[in-house]
Design an enzyme around this catalytic site. Structure first.
Site, short mmCIF file in Angstrom:
data_model
loop_
_atom_site.label_atom_id
_atom_site.label_comp_id
_atom_site.label_asym_id
_atom_site.label_seq_id
_atom_site.Cartn_x
_atom_site.Cartn_y
_atom_site.Cartn_z
N GLU A 126 0.04 -8.68 5.14
CA GLU A 126 0.82 -7.87 6.07
C GLU A 126 0.27 -6.45 6.05
O GLU A 126 -0.62 -6.12 6.82
CB GLU A 126 2.29 -7.92 5.70
CG GLU A 126 3.22 -7.48 6.81
CD GLU A 126 4.65 -7.93 6.57
OE1 GLU A 126 5.53 -7.39 7.22
OE2 GLU A 126 4.86 -8.82 5.72
N GLU B 85 11.21 -4.92 -2.29
CA GLU B 85 11.57 -5.15 -0.89
C GLU B 85 13.01 -5.63 -0.77
O GLU B 85 13.76 -5.19 0.11
CB GLU B 85 10.64 -6.20 -0.28
CG GLU B 85 10.94 -6.52 1.17
CD GLU B 85 9.95 -7.49 1.78
OE1 GLU B 85 9.87 -7.56 3.01
OE2 GLU B 85 9.25 -8.18 1.00
#
Length: 902
Positions: free
Chosen positions: A468, A746
């Protein structure tokens, strides 16, 4: 004496090293250094000299207290122009000026497209599929006269490292970084005079794929987002002592070949075969009989631009902290800190032997936890040349997020001293600090700093490890105030905002992409997303609050207004509301299931409309400051209408919200969405009740986390905010710290209490967004904040609480270092403040009382202090701040799990 001891060396715009800048009329900033209390600048004088020493501009004594982003005093500089600036100032009533500052030199880059004579050259045909070996490019040239100065202007479609006569040019890595290649291509300027010599010379470059042709995106991603051919654009300009100028550019006379770097990918890593090294490939006399000619390409369609911020650099090295043997018998090096970069190894062994390096952030069941990487291999390999001497190697065009590295195939016994981690990130100046009497809270704050740096790799990414690593707009939208306090990131983020505007304004509907640069294909990024799109307003506003830079607001104003018009148009179609089932909403609410991070407890339409109101408010303020009075009135009217729509849809007359959640009340209280005092009071009481019922565990995602503590304070429940920040059970800010985290996760539970990794397919151990509460630590716990944009006025208003006995913060403001701190001494609370020259502070003693106005200097204020020692309660249990009492939810940190945390 009324004059300061000295004036700091002037700075230009937001540059740390102003060589090759893109501003023809760079604004100037400086600071006075003085011990005189309450000192204020009354006048200044700027002298500008040309490269030949001739005075170009002398303002003489100029009345005024301006010292930050002062307009350039002379005519605009041309391309390649070099100027030296000195400043002196006057203060008080004395007519004696300060000494002149040390000289600061600025030099422009190539400002006009016509300045570029170079041609894009490529080794690729455009037919290649799959990962490509890094190409070696070179060109021989002759120097016939003595060199007075030499500049290399260089950029690439892809990543490059350049050498002249076998010596590396510059110390940047991952150059030229990742910009929106369809709109902006960034070049850098290097002073290379010291690398040239009379006679034969050679310029060479390594050219890798990087973000231009390399694989990007999850689920396998895809290649060639921007094109199928890597390319180099370089222009070497040599000015001789006799006044003549010689230029060597990329053109059809360059040659290329493959080298030892057989694969270099951002996600998957590098494979280097030292047996294929070409000794002296960038020096004169190298045998090039098997090299091929490059192919010339048309000029770039994007605007070639100079950088606005610093490059990515190697900033430090980290030694091996410990060596583990996994249950499967593998050797793993633990660096003690989740970091971003790559390994540097020193190894001796036979020719052809391969050492493989695998990277991961955490361990699971004693082995590398590779599942969170998804389809990023994060693996480097080195094939030894076998010289019998130690061979040193570090990857060139990749980076990894890791704490642990598995070393396979190490020849002989492993020596930890033979491996070190090289940390890389954008070379930002540290500008903010926080410290307190709670070691866990301090560790949390340092985790925020580490996550910021690990994700500020040329642009603000979401994560540095998996497939990502993109510039997600929502992450930086909520984190920008924290980032601006901790590091001087205005130059970097202003460049990223230009890409945001370019991508947004190129879209027919004017919506802001979810990621910038935008590589997401519709439908995910094909419509407006609240909070993510609000980055167009929230990030410029945060940078303006830090710097007072109206020029930045002016530059982003078209983007800001376009976003609000697009979002307001969306809500109009919905009758005052966003009825979009695909809004990301309060992303990563801890109550959302692992496989559906958008399934929050707060209605996504409520989140969307709340942010639209807030952004409309900020845009009205922006318009006022830019003297766009008509726009300001229009946007205030829009905000008022949207407030009414919000109240009609989501608020009961008594102040209860349709989504009975921490995030809903935090948004409503923080954004002023409750129009009546009774509603505000009842909403604050309900928020406090929800916090108590949750056992002081956090129940917010991206939207609510930056606001929850402020909302509690606004509602008069500051002790509950302190109690939340002190909570250690999952989910909470300190829970990851108890699990050994060294960065921000996260998810609130990226690692579960039993030491296993969250089962969701999306979890990383280095995401800064949930660390946005650090802004509250700075402003409220320590009490240090800007009272107006740019810090000319400072607000000191600490709110002590929990079991803290002291806290302090410091910040390098545009005027100098400011500090605020407090400590409890018996029944007295001592507030200690440092006010930089040219500013004033309003000191608000805890517990109320008349604010004290103080000028520059150090000030100590003592006030009686009687802490509220009443228990902060949750249903069924008494809680005292910092307590480890179990609420019965079963979420307990696992014994011995700490070392595994990211």
């Amino acid at each position: 004496m009324q004059y300061p001891k000295s004036v700091t060396i002037p700075t230009f715009e937001h540059h740390r090293h102003p060589l090759g800048i893109g501003e023809a009329a760079p604004r100037l900033s400086w600071q006075a250094v003085t011990d005189e209390p309450d000192w204020t600048q009354r006048a200044y004088r700027v002298r500008v000299e040309g490269a030949d020493g001739a005075i170009l501009v002398d303002t003489g004594r100029t009345p005024g207290d301006d010292s930050v982003l002062v307009p350039w005093p002379g005519p605009p500089l041309a391309s390649r122009a070099r100027a030296t600036v000195r400043v002196r100032v006057w203060g008080g009533s004395d007519e004696a000026p300060s000494p002149w500052s040390e000289p600061a030199t600025v030099e422009t880059g190539l400002l006009d497209p016509a300045d570029w004579k170079a041609t894009l050259v490529t080794p690729d045909t455009g037919e290649e599929e799959g990962p490509l070996p890094v190409a070696l490019l070179r060109r021989d040239f002759h120097v016939d006269a003595d060199i007075a100065s030499a500049r290399l202007y260089i950029t690439a479609h892809g990543l490059h490292e350049t050498e002249i006569n076998g010596v590396r040019v510059g110390d940047e890595v991952l150059e030229p970084g990742w910009t929106s290649y369809n709109h902006r291509l960034r070049h850098r300027t290097h002073d290379v005079a010291a690398l040239l010599r009379p006679g034969p010379n050679t310029i060479g470059a390594l050219l890798g794929e990087g973000w231009y042709t390399g694989r990007l995106g999850w689920d396998g991603g895809r290649r060639h987002h921007y094109g199928r051919r890597r390319a180099l654009l370089a222009q070497l300009e040599m000015r001789h002592t006799d006044g003549t100028v010689r230029t060597v550019t990329t053109d059809g006379d360059w040659h290329w070949t493959a080298g030892p770097l057989l694969r270099s990918e951002l996600y998957d890593g590098e494979h280097y075969d030292a047996r294929l090294e070409r000794e002296g490939w960038s020096r004169p006399g190298h045998d090039t009989h098997d090299w091929s000619k490059v192919r010339e390409l048309p000029p770039p369609t994007a605007r070639i631009t100079a950088p606005t911020g610093p490059p990515v650099r190697r900033t430090r090295t980290v030694p091996v902290h410990g060596v583990l043997t996994t249950p499967s018998g593998r050797t793993v090096a633990d660096f003690g800190q989740n970091l971003v970069g790559r390994l540097r190894i020193r190894v001796t062994g036979p020719a052809g032997h391969t050492v493989t390096l695998r990277h991961a952030e955490v361990l699971e069941n004693g082995e590398l936890a590779l599942r969170p990487l998804r389809q990023a291999a994060a693996t480097d390999s080195y094939v030894l040349r076998g010289t019998g001497q130690p061979e040193t190697w570090e990857p060139s065009f990749t980076y990894h997020g890791f704490r642990y590295a598995e070393l396979d195939g190490w020849p002989g016994p492993f020596d930890p001293a033979a491996v070190e981690a090289v940390v890389i990130h954008t070379d930002l100046e540290r500008t903010g600090w926080f410290d307190s009497s709670d070691p866990l809270l301090n560790r949390f704050h340092e985790n925020v700093v580490h996550s910021l740096l690990g994700n500020f790799v040329d642009l603000p990414t979401d994560c540095p490890q998996r497939d990502e690593r993109m510039g997600w707009t929502g992450d930086i939208a909520v984190f920008a105030p924290t980032a601006a306090f901790l590091h001087g990131c205005t130059g970097m983020l202003s460049g990223w905002l230009r890409d945001l505007a370019a991508e947004q304004l190129a879209r027919p509907d004017g919506s802001v992409p979810l990621v910038v640069p935008d590589i997401l294909d519709p439908p995910m990024g094909g419509w407006p997303h609240a909070l993510w799109g609000d980055a167009a307003v929230l990030v410029p506003w945060a940078l303006y609050q830090e710097t007072g830079d109206l020029g930045l607001l002016r530059a982003q104003y078209p983007s800001m207004t376009t976003w609000i018009a697009r979002a307001a148009g969306e809500e109009t179609e919905g009758g005052g509301l966003w009825h979009d089932p695909d809004q990301l909403g309060d992303w990563l609410d801890p109550g959302a299931p692992p496989d559906d991070p958008a399934a929050a407890r707060t209605d996504a339409g409520l989140v969307a409309l709340a942010h639209l109101v807030h952004s409309a408010d900020l845009l009205a303020e922006t318009a006022d400051r830019l003297d766009e009075k008509g726009d300001a009135a229009r946007h205030r009217a829009l905000a008022s209408r949207l407030r009414s729509a919000f109240a009609d849809e989501f608020v009961t007359p008594s102040g209860r919200l349709a989504s009975d959640s921490q995030t809903a009340y935090a948004l409503a209280l923080s954004f002023g969405l409750l129009t009546h005092e009774t509603q505000r009071r009842r909403a604050g009481e309900r928020l406090a009740q929800l916090v108590r019922r949750s056992g002081f565990r956090i129940a917010t995602g991206f939207a609510g986390t930056p606001l929850i503590c402020d909302a509690l304070c606004l509602a008069g429940h500051a002790p509950l905010a302190h109690r939340m920040i002190a909570e250690r059970h999952c989910p909470s800010w300190l829970y990851p710290v108890t699990m050994g985290a060294t960065t921000i996760w996260e998810r609130w539970d990226s690692m579960l209490p039993d030491g296993s990794v969250n089962p969701g397919q999306m979890t990383s151990f280095n995401h800064y967004a949930l660390g946005s509460v650090a802004d509250w630590l700075h402003r409220t716990v320590a009490g240090l904040a800007a009272a107006e944009p740019g810090w000319r006025r400072i607000r000191v208003a600490p709110i002590p609480g929990a079991t803290l006995t002291w806290a302090r913060a410091a910040h390098l403001t545009p005027f100098g270092r400011a500090e605020a701190g407090w400590r409890i001494e018996g029944t007295t609370l001592v507030v200690d403040v440092l006010v930089p020259p040219g500013t004033r502070a309003e000191i608000h003693p805890p517990g109320g009382g008349t604010p004290l106005s103080r000028g520059s200097g150090r000030h100590v204020v003592e006030v009686p202090y009687a802490p509220d020692d009443r228990p902060v309660t949750v249903t069924g249990h008494p809680f005292v701040a910092g307590s480890d009492v179990d609420c019965g939810c079963g979420a307990q940190p696992a014994s011995g799990a700490g070392p595994h945390g990211g």
